[in-house]
Each structure stands twice: as C-alpha cells, then as structure tokens.
Design a protein around this motif. Sequence first.
Motif, PDB file in Angstrom:
ATOM      1  N   THR A  11       7.865  10.274  -1.692  1.00  0.00           N
ATOM      2  CA  THR A  11       8.742   9.802  -0.623  1.00  0.00           C
ATOM      3  C   THR A  11       8.336   8.371  -0.262  1.00  0.00           C
ATOM      4  N   PRO A  12       9.277   7.528   0.098  1.00  0.00           N
ATOM      5  CA  PRO A  12       8.919   6.142   0.427  1.00  0.00           C
ATOM      6  C   PRO A  12       7.987   6.062   1.640  1.00  0.00           C
ATOM      7  N   MET A  13       6.974   5.209   1.520  1.00  0.00           N
ATOM      8  CA  MET A  13       6.030   4.947   2.620  1.00  0.00           C
ATOM      9  C   MET A  13       6.021   3.445   2.867  1.00  0.00           C
ATOM     10  N   THR A  14       5.980   3.065   4.129  1.00  0.00           N
ATOM     11  CA  THR A  14       5.886   1.646   4.480  1.00  0.00           C
ATOM     12  C   THR A  14       4.423   1.302   4.780  1.00  0.00           C
ATOM     13  N   PRO A  15       4.076   0.025   4.742  1.00  0.00           N
ATOM     14  CA  PRO A  15       2.715  -0.364   5.132  1.00  0.00           C
ATOM     15  C   PRO A  15       2.363   0.093   6.552  1.00  0.00           C
ATOM     16  N   SER A  16       3.313   0.067   7.449  1.00  0.00           N
ATOM     17  CA  SER A  16       3.063   0.519   8.822  1.00  0.00           C
ATOM     18  C   SER A  16       2.737   2.006   8.860  1.00  0.00           C
ATOM     19  N   GLN A  17       3.432   2.808   8.061  1.00  0.00           N
ATOM     20  CA  GLN A  17       3.147   4.240   8.010  1.00  0.00           C
ATOM     21  C   GLN A  17       1.760   4.504   7.435  1.00  0.00           C
ATOM     22  N   VAL A  18       1.388   3.743   6.417  1.00  0.00           N
ATOM     23  CA  VAL A  18       0.051   3.887   5.837  1.00  0.00           C
ATOM     24  C   VAL A  18      -1.005   3.554   6.890  1.00  0.00           C
ATOM     25  N   ALA A  19      -0.797   2.482   7.634  1.00  0.00           N
ATOM     26  CA  ALA A  19      -1.753   2.094   8.673  1.00  0.00           C
ATOM     27  C   ALA A  19      -1.897   3.198   9.714  1.00  0.00           C
ATOM     28  N   LEU A  20      -0.787   3.790  10.140  1.00  0.00           N
ATOM     29  CA  LEU A  20      -0.847   4.880  11.111  1.00  0.00           C
ATOM     30  C   LEU A  20      -1.606   6.077  10.560  1.00  0.00           C
TER      31      LEU A  20
END
Length: 55
Positions: A11-20
């Motif tokens: 599923t697509p992940m954004t850099p912001s989601q990874v940081a969280l």
Amino acid sequence: MAERWSITLGTPMTPSQVALCMIDLKLARLAYCDPTGGRSLGEGHEGAGREGVHP
C-alpha cells in the motif's frame, strides 16, 4: 523509506506516514523497555519525514 515500506506493505506510504510510524515505535520502546539501556528520545527518527512535510 516510504517507497520500501510501500512495497513491503503493498500500500502507498508517504514520508510523513513513515515518520509517524517510527515515532510510534520509539514511544512503544520507551513504554516497554528499560529506559537506561537505550538511546535518548532525541536520537532517532523524529526528523525522518521532514522532507515530505511542507508547511
């Protein structure tokens, strides 16, 4: 990192989601591990998503 996790999770992940997610992992470690045996809260992943966050 977001690209790698997107492949792993399917599923697509954004850099912001990874940081969280990395911050949440750090908080879980602080809650369940010996606080004297690890790194400080300031060392780690708090800035991991900065490149993807634009105010």
